[in-house]
Design an enzyme around this catalytic site. Structure first.
Site, mmCIF file in Angstrom:
data_model
loop_
_atom_site.group_PDB
_atom_site.id
_atom_site.type_symbol
_atom_site.label_atom_id
_atom_site.label_comp_id
_atom_site.label_asym_id
_atom_site.label_seq_id
_atom_site.Cartn_x
_atom_site.Cartn_y
_atom_site.Cartn_z
ATOM 1 N N HIS A 176 0.793 -1.247 0.043
ATOM 2 C CA HIS A 176 -0.023 0.053 -0.030
ATOM 3 C C HIS A 176 1.033 1.349 0.125
ATOM 4 O O HIS A 176 1.856 1.327 0.816
ATOM 5 C CB HIS A 176 -0.745 0.042 1.117
ATOM 6 C CG HIS A 176 -1.976 1.016 1.202
ATOM 7 N ND1 HIS A 176 -1.584 2.312 1.548
ATOM 8 C CD2 HIS A 176 -3.396 0.881 1.079
ATOM 9 C CE1 HIS A 176 -2.558 3.115 1.351
ATOM 10 N NE2 HIS A 176 -3.919 2.106 1.167
ATOM 11 N N CYS A 215 -3.999 2.299 -4.389
ATOM 12 C CA CYS A 215 -4.789 3.022 -3.647
ATOM 13 C C CYS A 215 -4.932 4.330 -4.442
ATOM 14 O O CYS A 215 -4.099 5.092 -4.443
ATOM 15 C CB CYS A 215 -4.419 3.415 -2.299
ATOM 16 S SG CYS A 215 -5.464 4.174 -1.398
ATOM 17 N N HIS A 241 -7.655 -0.024 -4.196
ATOM 18 C CA HIS A 241 -8.522 0.872 -3.367
ATOM 19 C C HIS A 241 -8.982 1.931 -4.442
ATOM 20 O O HIS A 241 -8.525 2.631 -4.894
ATOM 21 C CB HIS A 241 -7.817 1.349 -2.381
ATOM 22 C CG HIS A 241 -7.446 0.465 -1.201
ATOM 23 N ND1 HIS A 241 -6.669 0.871 0.073
ATOM 24 C CD2 HIS A 241 -7.592 -0.889 -0.950
ATOM 25 C CE1 HIS A 241 -6.543 -0.267 0.647
ATOM 26 N NE2 HIS A 241 -6.985 -1.108 0.270
ATOM 27 N N ASP A 283 -12.787 2.715 -0.936
ATOM 28 C CA ASP A 283 -12.130 3.190 0.239
ATOM 29 C C ASP A 283 -12.616 4.578 0.852
ATOM 30 O O ASP A 283 -12.913 5.333 -0.116
ATOM 31 C CB ASP A 283 -10.735 3.261 -0.323
ATOM 32 C CG ASP A 283 -9.778 2.946 1.118
ATOM 33 O OD1 ASP A 283 -10.317 2.692 2.195
ATOM 34 O OD2 ASP A 283 -8.567 3.198 0.877
ATOM 35 N N HIS A 284 -12.704 4.866 2.062
ATOM 36 C CA HIS A 284 -12.761 6.103 2.517
ATOM 37 C C HIS A 284 -13.923 6.898 2.106
ATOM 38 O O HIS A 284 -13.939 7.797 1.437
ATOM 39 C CB HIS A 284 -11.198 6.875 2.512
ATOM 40 C CG HIS A 284 -10.197 6.329 3.134
ATOM 41 N ND1 HIS A 284 -9.034 7.092 3.186
ATOM 42 C CD2 HIS A 284 -9.913 5.283 3.536
ATOM 43 C CE1 HIS A 284 -8.065 6.226 3.840
ATOM 44 N NE2 HIS A 284 -8.677 5.118 3.851
ATOM 45 N N TYR A 298 -15.505 4.820 7.031
ATOM 46 C CA TYR A 298 -15.835 3.418 6.956
ATOM 47 C C TYR A 298 -17.248 3.209 7.357
ATOM 48 O O TYR A 298 -17.307 1.888 7.710
ATOM 49 C CB TYR A 298 -14.615 2.614 7.714
ATOM 50 C CG TYR A 298 -13.250 2.308 6.970
ATOM 51 C CD1 TYR A 298 -13.359 1.335 5.898
ATOM 52 C CD2 TYR A 298 -12.372 2.918 7.246
ATOM 53 C CE1 TYR A 298 -12.066 1.279 5.530
ATOM 54 C CE2 TYR A 298 -11.198 3.049 6.676
ATOM 55 C CZ TYR A 298 -10.986 2.118 5.799
ATOM 56 O OH TYR A 298 -9.831 1.882 5.046
#
Length: 322
Positions: A176, A215, A241, A283-284, A298
């Site tokens: 990541h 990501c 991501h 994600d996020h 999340y």
């Protein structure tokens, strides 16, 4: 074909049912703790979670966030060999249970950094942000004198020891990016923060099992062209991501998936173009009405929105590719 996935808790709850109702088949397990105060997975822990997921019609596709990777490993400190041995066994256990991807990071001392968790966005939703000017604390004591060369030596040592085990186990590793992808955070250097550095990391041990967790938010904060960078890494992407940010590595805010600067259709097209067939998760996400923002990024409603949005992009990308 891209496998749309969701972060799910280790034990069954409503979110597992919501995932299957949305047609999600792949689960990403990302707990801060395994349970009972433990921070390490045993074979039986993994087996129990895998059995629960399969009973619910879900595939245990990725484990991230609680992998047994210590700062003794990241910093090349005394004791790293014992810790690397534990990581190797963890990878073997994942392989024995057909868990195909392990996501790890190389952020020593300070991990994921955010300075804001209540940035107001569309309709009063809340997102997270980072402002380096507000992140002025010093490094942890054991990371106070870290050098960039030290981090490079440590990741080379780690990959040369671990990737052969991953190959034997059939478990793909996905590094990541640093979040935020700055040269340093609180005085601690970072190295997984540019395309050039990733190329160097991938060249340490050339294998499909030494790969990238792509990501998108972090690569956007690096200032790169996301679709072009997806094509650059291609088959080296083992996990993705899907998210976006407005800003750069010094100052950014998370955005709604459909309201950021990145051409998200072009990004999804790129994943299809390179033949990516691994897991991809939203994600996020923003915290929406009725949610308490106790776990910024999340909560559930934003992820439901994101999966629907991603499914539409994927269908459009796949249709264009056929």
């Amino acid at each position: 074909m891209v496998q749309l996935s969701l972060v799910l808790p280790r034990q069954p709850d409503e979110r597992w049912q919501l995932a299957t109702q949305m047609g999600v088949t792949d689960a990403v397990i990302h707990p801060l703790e395994v349970g009972d105060g433990k921070t390490r997975w045993s074979y039986d822990d993994l087996l129990g979670t895998k059995n629960w997921l399969e009973d619910a019609g879900l595939t245990f596709s990725v484990i991230e966030g609680s992998v047994p990777l210590t700062d003794r490993i990241r910093l090349g400190l005394d004791g790293r060999d014992e810790d690397i041995a534990e990581f190797k066994q963890f990878v073997r256990d994942c392989g024995a249970l057909d868990i195909p991807v392990v996501c790890y990071d190389w952020m020593a001392g300070v991990r994921w950094a955010r300075t804001e968790a209540h940035v107001e966005s569309r309709g009063g939703s809340l997102t997270t942000g980072y402002d380096n000017a507000k992140n002025s604390g010093g490094p942890a004591a054991d990371a106070a004198d870290v050098t960039r060369d030290q981090l490079w030596e440590a990741i080379e040592y780690f990959l040369e020891a671990v990737v052969p085990v991953a190959e034997e186990a059939g478990v793909k590793l996905g590094l990541h990016p640093d979040d935020p992808p700055r040269d340093e955070v609180r005085g601690i250097p970072r190295i997984a923060n540019s395309v050039e550095n990733y190329d160097r990391i991938l060249d340490i041990y050339d294998s499909e099992y030494n790969g990238v967790t792509f990501c998108q938010g972090n690569f956007t904060a690096m200032g790169v062209d996301v679709p072009e960078t997806v094509h650059h890494f291609g088959e080296k992407i083992n996990f993705a991501h899907f998210r976006d940010v407005e800003g750069d590595a010094d100052r950014f805010v998370e955005t709604w998936h459909d309201d950021g600067p990145t051409d998200m259709q072009a990004a999804m097209d790129a994943f299809v173009d390179v033949g990516f067939d691994g897991p991809m998760r939203p994600d996020h996400v923003p915290t929406m009405a009725g949610e308490d923002n106790s776990n910024p990024g999340y909560h559930t409603k934003g992820r439901l929105f994101a999966i629907g949005y991603m499914r539409g992009l994927l269908e459009s990308a796949a249709g264009g590719a056929s």
